[in-house]
Each structure stands twice: as structure tokens, then as C-alpha cells.
Design an enzyme around this catalytic site. Structure first.
Site, PDB file in Angstrom:
ATOM      1  N   LYS A 167      -2.580  10.277  59.776  1.00  0.00           N
ATOM      2  CA  LYS A 167      -3.412   9.161  59.413  1.00  0.00           C
ATOM      3  C   LYS A 167      -4.532   8.630  60.277  1.00  0.00           C
ATOM      4  O   LYS A 167      -5.735   8.385  59.826  1.00  0.00           O
ATOM      5  CB  LYS A 167      -2.137   7.779  59.224  1.00  0.00           C
ATOM      6  CG  LYS A 167      -3.095   6.632  58.612  1.00  0.00           C
ATOM      7  CD  LYS A 167      -2.017   5.599  58.299  1.00  0.00           C
ATOM      8  CE  LYS A 167      -1.144   5.122  59.686  1.00  0.00           C
ATOM      9  NZ  LYS A 167      -2.102   4.493  60.650  1.00  0.00           N
ATOM     10  N   ARG A 185       8.428  17.775  71.029  1.00  0.00           N
ATOM     11  CA  ARG A 185       7.515  17.758  72.329  1.00  0.00           C
ATOM     12  C   ARG A 185       8.405  17.955  73.624  1.00  0.00           C
ATOM     13  O   ARG A 185       9.385  17.396  73.683  1.00  0.00           O
ATOM     14  CB  ARG A 185       6.919  16.224  72.316  1.00  0.00           C
ATOM     15  CG  ARG A 185       5.610  16.357  73.243  1.00  0.00           C
ATOM     16  CD  ARG A 185       4.762  15.378  72.816  1.00  0.00           C
ATOM     17  NE  ARG A 185       5.336  14.041  73.321  1.00  0.00           N
ATOM     18  CZ  ARG A 185       4.736  13.118  74.203  1.00  0.00           C
ATOM     19  NH1 ARG A 185       3.567  13.569  74.964  1.00  0.00           N
ATOM     20  NH2 ARG A 185       5.182  12.072  74.540  1.00  0.00           N
ATOM     21  N   ARG A 244      14.277   6.246  63.908  1.00  0.00           N
ATOM     22  CA  ARG A 244      13.352   5.363  63.944  1.00  0.00           C
ATOM     23  C   ARG A 244      12.295   5.785  62.540  1.00  0.00           C
ATOM     24  O   ARG A 244      11.892   4.873  62.000  1.00  0.00           O
ATOM     25  CB  ARG A 244      12.266   5.660  65.064  1.00  0.00           C
ATOM     26  CG  ARG A 244      11.411   4.738  65.409  1.00  0.00           C
ATOM     27  CD  ARG A 244      10.986   4.927  66.904  1.00  0.00           C
ATOM     28  NE  ARG A 244      10.264   6.270  67.177  1.00  0.00           N
ATOM     29  CZ  ARG A 244      10.219   7.050  68.324  1.00  0.00           C
ATOM     30  NH1 ARG A 244      10.762   6.724  69.256  1.00  0.00           N
ATOM     31  NH2 ARG A 244       9.899   8.401  68.156  1.00  0.00           N
TER      32      ARG A 244
END
Ligand SMILES: [Zn+2]
Length: 223
Positions: free
Chosen positions: A14, A128, A172
């Protein structure tokens, strides 16, 4: 004034699209994080109010955030409109924004959702790895090292921060997706929601977003 809201989960791309759209449309991109920092730096009354909450570790109330947003909308460079990036985050913020805009005879003209399925978000957000020696970054699928667990550049071990571990990211993300869904529902009910497939390449997503908004003739006739 054109008020465009860009919606998307973390990892959906976004923010990237907000920057590109802002350039294409010649409208400023307004992100609430930047608003907070600017208002606090300039010491405006709302900035000071926001700082008080942030210093206590409390959430800044919607009225304060929306107030800062309205001050930003009154700036000369926003006269033709803005692209909102990262606001509203909750249904109550969306409602507060609607009320504030209505007082100025304005409304959200389009809410554009960069839509990416949860599994894909999880893969993007959680893969990551950083090398131990220098922090060189890798990604399991997007940018893997030549040898698993070893840095291509310096040969040191690759480690994963807690924040990047799948179980932490998933917890999360679930919270964030719940809030996003509320905001999406709000704009769907208002008839201004448009969704594009965020799994496509960045340039294709940009084109899809522009297709969503360009046909509206009002913007062409009132530049
Ligand atoms: Zn390295």
C-alpha cells in the site's frame, strides 16, 4: 476536493502504491505518522495534545488525529485533494473522518483496497533473515541466499529476529486484518470501495488502481 483512501494490510504494498499514485495524480500523500511528527515538531495545539498521549504510551484519540488531518487538508497543496495512506485504521476513525468531511461538504470519493490474501501476506512479512555480522538482508522466497542460512556477501550466519518469526507475525497480522476488515466494510457499505489484486506486479497494481478512479468525470472537469 478529492479524498482518496488507500487501504491495505501490512505487506500488501500500500505504501509503495500511495507514493506512485500521488505522483501520477499530482496529489499529496498524507500519512498520519508524518502528520504526528510534523505537528509535534511545530508545536501546534493538536500536536502537543497528541504528544501528551504518545508520551504516556496511550493511543491518540480519533478527534485529535482527525483534527490534525483536517489542518493538513486546509493546506494550499491539498486544495485539489489528498491520498490518505494509513488512515483510517478503525471503523470509528472512518466514521470520524466522514463527519469531519461532511461539515466541509466533502466526502471520501474512493477507498482503494490493495488486496492480498492472508497466506501471501504472512509469507511476505515473515520470511526475512539478517546476517549476524553486518545485517545483510534476505527473504526466503523473494530474495533467498545462495546457500541456506549463510550470507552471500560476508559468509556469516543468517538469523531471524523475533519480529520476523511466522508465529509472531501471524498473531500481529490477525489483529491488523480484523481492523482492516471493519474499515473495508465501512466503505463497502458507503458504496465507494474498490479492490484490486495486490498479488500482481507493482506497475500492474498501479494501473488497476488508476482504472478504478480515472473514469470519474468530476475530477477531470474540476482540476
Ligand atoms: Zn553479511
Amino acid at each position: 476536493m478529492r479524498v482518496l483512501v488507500l487501504l491495505g494490510a501490512p505487506g500488501a504494498g500500500k505504501g509503495t502504491q500511495a507514493h506512485v499514485l500521488a505522483r501520477h495524480l499530482g496529489l499529496p500523500r498524507v500519512a498520519t505518522g508524518d502528520l504526528f511528527r510534523a505537528a509535534v515538531r511545530e508545536g501546534t495545539p493538536l500536536g502537543l495534545a497528541a504528544k501528551e498521549y504518545m508520551d504516556r504510551g496511550a493511543l491518540v484519540p480519533d478527534e485529535v488525529t482527525v483534527g490534525m488531518l483536517l489542518e493538513r487538508l486546509a493546506a494550499p497543496d491539498a486544495a485539489r485533494g489528498v491520498i490518505l495512506d494509513g488512515f483510517p485504521r478503525t471503523r470509528s476513525q472512518a466514521q470520524a473522518l466522514d463527519r469531519a468531511l461532511a461539515e466541509r461538504a466533502a466526502e471520501v470519493e474512493a477507498a482503494l483496497l490493495v488486496d492480498v490474501p492472508p497466506d501471501e501476506l504472512l509469507a511476505r512479512l515473515s520470511g526475512r533473515w539478517l546476517c549476524e555480522a553486518a545485517g545483510h538482508t534476505y527473504h526466503e522466497t523473494a530474495y533467498p541466499p545462495r546457500v541456506a542460512g549463510i550470507c552471500d556477501i560476508c559468509g556469516s550466519r543468517l538469523l531471524q529476529r523475533d519480529d520476523d518469526k511466522p508465529e509472531i507475525v501471524r498473531a500481529r497480522l490477525e489483529k491488523q486484518l480484523g481492523a482492516l476488515e471493519d474499515v473495508v466494510d465501512h466503505y463497502r457499505a458507503a458504496g465507494v470501495l474498490q479492490a484490486v489484486d495486490g498479488r500482481r506486479p507493482i506497475a500492474a497494481v498501479t494501473n488497476d488502481l488508476l482504472d478504478c478512479i480515472e473514469p470519474v468525470p468530476y475530477w477531470r472537469t474540476h482540476p
